[in-house]
Design an enzyme around this catalytic site. Sequence first.
Site, PDB file in Angstrom:
ATOM      1  N   HIS A  88      42.646 -10.467  -9.577  1.00  0.00           N
ATOM      2  CA  HIS A  88      42.156 -11.588  -8.763  1.00  0.00           C
ATOM      3  C   HIS A  88      41.637 -12.684  -9.697  1.00  0.00           C
ATOM      4  CE1 HIS A  88      39.751 -13.971  -6.024  1.00  0.00           C
ATOM      5  NE2 HIS A  88      40.458 -13.437  -5.047  1.00  0.00           N
ATOM      6  N   GLU A 161      48.074 -16.595  -5.051  1.00  0.00           N
ATOM      7  CA  GLU A 161      46.819 -17.250  -4.678  1.00  0.00           C
ATOM      8  C   GLU A 161      46.553 -18.409  -5.621  1.00  0.00           C
ATOM      9  OE1 GLU A 161      43.628 -14.924  -2.438  1.00  0.00           O
ATOM     10  OE2 GLU A 161      43.464 -14.385  -4.534  1.00  0.00           O
TER      11      GLU A 161
HETATM   12  P1  PGA Z   1      39.521 -17.234   0.645  1.00  0.00           P
HETATM   13  O1  PGA Z   1      39.633 -16.153  -0.514  1.00  0.00           O
HETATM   14  O2  PGA Z   1      40.353 -16.767   1.790  1.00  0.00           O
HETATM   15  O3  PGA Z   1      38.047 -17.266   0.967  1.00  0.00           O
HETATM   16  O4  PGA Z   1      40.008 -18.525   0.077  1.00  0.00           O
HETATM   17  C1  PGA Z   1      40.839 -15.600  -0.846  1.00  0.00           C
HETATM   18  C2  PGA Z   1      40.632 -14.778  -2.086  1.00  0.00           C
HETATM   19  O5  PGA Z   1      40.182 -15.324  -3.097  1.00  0.00           O
HETATM   20  O6  PGA Z   1      40.830 -13.563  -2.107  1.00  0.00           O
END
Ligand code: PGA
Length: 245
Positions: A88, A161
């Site tokens: 992450h 992401e």
């Molecule tokens: P968010 O987080 O949906 O609050 O943007 C996603 C993540 O970082 O796992």
Amino acid sequence: MGNSNKLIVANWKCYPETAAQAKALAKDSDWSDVVIAPSTSFLGIVKLVLRKSALAAQNCYWTEGAFTGEVSPKQLKSLGVTYVIIGHSERRQFFGDTDLIINKKIKAVIAAGLQPILCVGESWLIRKEGLPAAKSFIANQLSQDLKGASNLKRKLIVVYEPIWAISPKGRVDRPADAVLMLGFIKDFLNSKLGIKNPRVLYGGSVTSRNAADFLALGEIDGLLVGGASRNAADFKKIIRLRNGK
Ligand code: PGA
């Protein structure tokens, strides 16, 4: 293709504050084809509550030993964990998880019989240069993170992401742009790394207001939800949209 087989991963990050709150949230978030990732401290209590959802850890170390404060894949497995989020961007940014470290973690997770959920994503500095720059950054992350790790028992799960889209400061990615990146990731995994039919999810500021736009796109195999997964009502709406209701 309908939405019902799309996977929703709830990343609670370092929330909530108490075990009682985690228990209550887990009760309200227990759906099929959902993976709940509480903080390490609440894995045990959440596991006791879940009937339908699977349990994920948000991180791990790669072995047992004299490593104070760490937790190994085998220990997670013994708690009933089946997935581990690795790489992450908050781990990469704040806790020094390099691609080399992520690669070790991925291999250890696979060796323990758990399923890694690998997160990749570019910063705004890179994205500002355009899609080709973002794609080459992601290609590099994937190559390094997955080096020698194609012996997966189940389909690999990758989450795209973009760091700049993660809440609370994030700007929401346009679903059409997210799809371009997801398509690239799938092609790259397939053609360059020999990983067939990976599941690629999108994450970054997904809420009940925009989830349908992402879920409507066939290339998106699911969502990783952070902030909105800690609001039971909002999360329930996202699951309803996924289930086509
Ligand atoms: P968010 O987080 O949906 O609050 O943007 C996603 C993540 O970082 O796992």
